[in-house]
Design an enzyme around this catalytic site. Structure first.
Site, PDB file in Angstrom:
ATOM      1  N   GLY A  38      53.031 -72.453-108.366  1.00 40.68           N
ATOM      2  CA  GLY A  38      53.605 -71.112-108.385  1.00 40.68           C
ATOM      3  C   GLY A  38      52.515 -70.126-108.738  1.00 40.68           C
ATOM      4  N   GLU A  95      52.246 -67.063-110.105  1.00 41.33           N
ATOM      5  CA  GLU A  95      52.182 -66.463-111.440  1.00 41.33           C
ATOM      6  C   GLU A  95      51.903 -67.522-112.500  1.00 41.33           C
ATOM      7  OE1 GLU A  95      55.014 -64.345-108.685  1.00 41.33           O
ATOM      8  OE2 GLU A  95      54.845 -66.400-109.442  1.00 41.33           O
ATOM      9  N   ASN A 144      50.159 -70.203-111.972  1.00 41.27           N
ATOM     10  CA  ASN A 144      48.732 -70.511-111.854  1.00 41.27           C
ATOM     11  C   ASN A 144      47.900 -69.573-112.720  1.00 41.27           C
ATOM     12  OD1 ASN A 144      49.100 -72.588-110.007  1.00 41.27           O
ATOM     13  ND2 ASN A 144      48.800 -71.271-108.226  1.00 41.27           N
ATOM     14  N   ARG A 186      63.423 -73.703-101.766  1.00 41.57           N
ATOM     15  CA  ARG A 186      63.641 -72.782-102.881  1.00 41.57           C
ATOM     16  C   ARG A 186      64.796 -71.810-102.670  1.00 41.57           C
ATOM     17  NH1 ARG A 186      57.718 -70.102-102.806  1.00 41.57           N
ATOM     18  NH2 ARG A 186      58.434 -69.145-104.748  1.00 41.57           N
ATOM     19  N   LYS A 227      40.405 -57.823-101.933  1.00 43.06           N
ATOM     20  CA  LYS A 227      39.729 -59.106-101.691  1.00 43.06           C
ATOM     21  C   LYS A 227      39.238 -59.158-100.244  1.00 43.06           C
ATOM     22  CE  LYS A 227      43.570 -60.450-103.367  1.00 43.06           C
ATOM     23  NZ  LYS A 227      44.808 -61.196-103.732  1.00 43.06           N
ATOM     24  N   GLY A 234      33.325 -61.188-100.877  1.00 46.57           N
ATOM     25  CA  GLY A 234      33.500 -60.702-102.236  1.00 46.57           C
ATOM     26  C   GLY A 234      34.703 -59.804-102.374  1.00 46.57           C
ATOM     27  N   ALA A 282      43.255 -69.804-104.650  1.00 44.69           N
ATOM     28  CA  ALA A 282      42.044 -68.973-104.741  1.00 44.69           C
ATOM     29  C   ALA A 282      42.400 -67.523-105.050  1.00 44.69           C
ATOM     30  CB  ALA A 282      41.254 -69.065-103.445  1.00 44.69           C
ATOM     31  N   GLY A 283      43.414 -67.004-104.376  1.00 41.49           N
ATOM     32  CA  GLY A 283      43.835 -65.631-104.636  1.00 41.49           C
ATOM     33  C   GLY A 283      44.364 -65.453-106.046  1.00 41.49           C
ATOM     34  N   ASP A 284      45.122 -66.439-106.522  1.00 41.97           N
ATOM     35  CA  ASP A 284      45.609 -66.398-107.904  1.00 41.97           C
ATOM     36  C   ASP A 284      44.438 -66.481-108.871  1.00 41.97           C
ATOM     37  OD1 ASP A 284      48.177 -66.468-106.780  1.00 41.97           O
ATOM     38  OD2 ASP A 284      48.239 -68.655-106.875  1.00 41.97           O
TER      39      ASP A 284
END
Length: 330
Positions: A35, A37, A39, A107, A228, A233, A260-262
């Site tokens: 999940g 958040e 993470n 879900r 992002k 970078g 990666a984004g989290d």
């Protein structure tokens, strides 16, 4: 109460151990938690910060497993509720040798999707420095969306700094228009917005980092936007005119992009909690994102303070003194 608070849906993740086999043909799975958040909460705790996580799981084995795992990480569970009516969301995840794995989500009508705001009406925000939110939780149901909006307003009323990762999940929304309008309305309520260039194309019709940043800076409460830009970078722009491109880190092999984004959001949020500059936050976000894509799990690559320092040293930089070596003024 903790320094950082977040709200989201945790998932019991059944991760395949059969490399490059489809989910349908995989026969071996290991149970984990996931999940977006959650993470960030796990990563923040690894870096030494106190965290409270708000959610609702089922009063059944998967819900018990998730609650115990969250507690085991040392994350606050004061607002982890359990429902006798609804089950915990879960996910099957493919194991791949490189790139993006397939996932299958279960879900709909989950316990988290029925988390009502009345359970949060008396929440203690007295010591919270930052609330980190994403566009995923409000996508899982109308009830979750209502809870999210009321919680956002409560944060604003209590002068809590709000970080918002747009984090698009088109499959969870009824249609693109609803997703775009709702996500942008929430982004306008945040103090810092963390979109990706591809998300900008969906939400705003442009992949230009400068135009994406300008939209959120000029249409809402945002004091800063960090866009992002993948391996290149991240692009930083603030309301007072500070603009920089913070270079990314080269990765020899991408194992799995999930998390990666989290990890990027984690880097930004924890750096801000520590009083570091927004450029240092973007640099840390780039670093944690680079570490995460080299691991197969959702948050396995998130470092401790010591591991993060070692990563910087291995690239010949000091986060405090030499952040400018990774910053390119634009």
């Amino acid at each position: 109460m903790s320094e950082l608070i977040t709200i989201g849906e945790p998932l019991a993740v059944f991760a395949s151990e059969d490399c490059d086999a489809s989910i349908a043909h995989s026969t071996r799975f290991v149970k984990r938690i996931g999940g977006a958040e959650l993470n960030v909460a796990i990563g923040a705790k690894r870096l030494g910060h106190s965290v409270q996580y708000i959610t609702q799981v089922g009063a059944e084995p998967l819900g018990e497993y998730i609650k115990e795992e969250i507690d085991g990480y040392g994350i606050g569970t004061d607002y982890v509720f359990q429902s006798n009516q609804y089950l915990t969301g879960h996910q099957f995840k493919q194991l791949v040798s490189h790139g993006d794995p397939d996932v299958a989500n279960y879900r709909k009508d989950s316990a988290a999707s029925h988390l009502s705001f009345d359970k949060l009406s008396d929440i203690d925000l007295s010591d919270v420095k930052i609330a980190h939110l994403t566009g995923i939780f409000p996508a899982i149901s109308i009830e979750a969306q209502d809870t999210f909006r009321l919680f956002l307003q409560k944060l604003i009323d209590n002068n809590v700094f709000i970080s918002f990762d747009t984090n698009l999940r088109p499959a969870l929304w009824p249609d693109k228009q609803a997703m775009v309008e709702t996500i942008n309305s929430f982004a306008k309520m945040a103090d810092i917005v963390l979109p990706g260039v591809h998300e900008g194309e969906v939400l705003l019709g442009t992949g230009d980092p400068d135009k994406i940043a300008d939209y959120y800076l000029n249409n809402g409460r945002a004091k800063a936007v960090i866009v992002k830009v993948g391996a290149k970078g991240s692009f930083v722009k603030t309301r007072d005119g500070h603009t920089n491109m913070v270079n990314g880190f080269k990765v020899d092999k991408v194992v799995d992009t999930v998390g990666a984004g989290d990890g990027f959001a984690l880097g930004v949020v924890t750096a801000l909690l520590e009083g570091k500059s927004i450029d240092a936050g973007a640099l840390r976000g780039n670093a944690i994102g680079a570490l995460q894509v080299q691991t197969p799990g959702d948050n396995d690559g998130y470092p401790t303070k010591e591991q993060l320092a070692k990563f910087y040293v291995s690239h010949g930089i000091s986060e405090e003194r030499e952040v400018q070596s990774y910053v390119r003024e634009v």
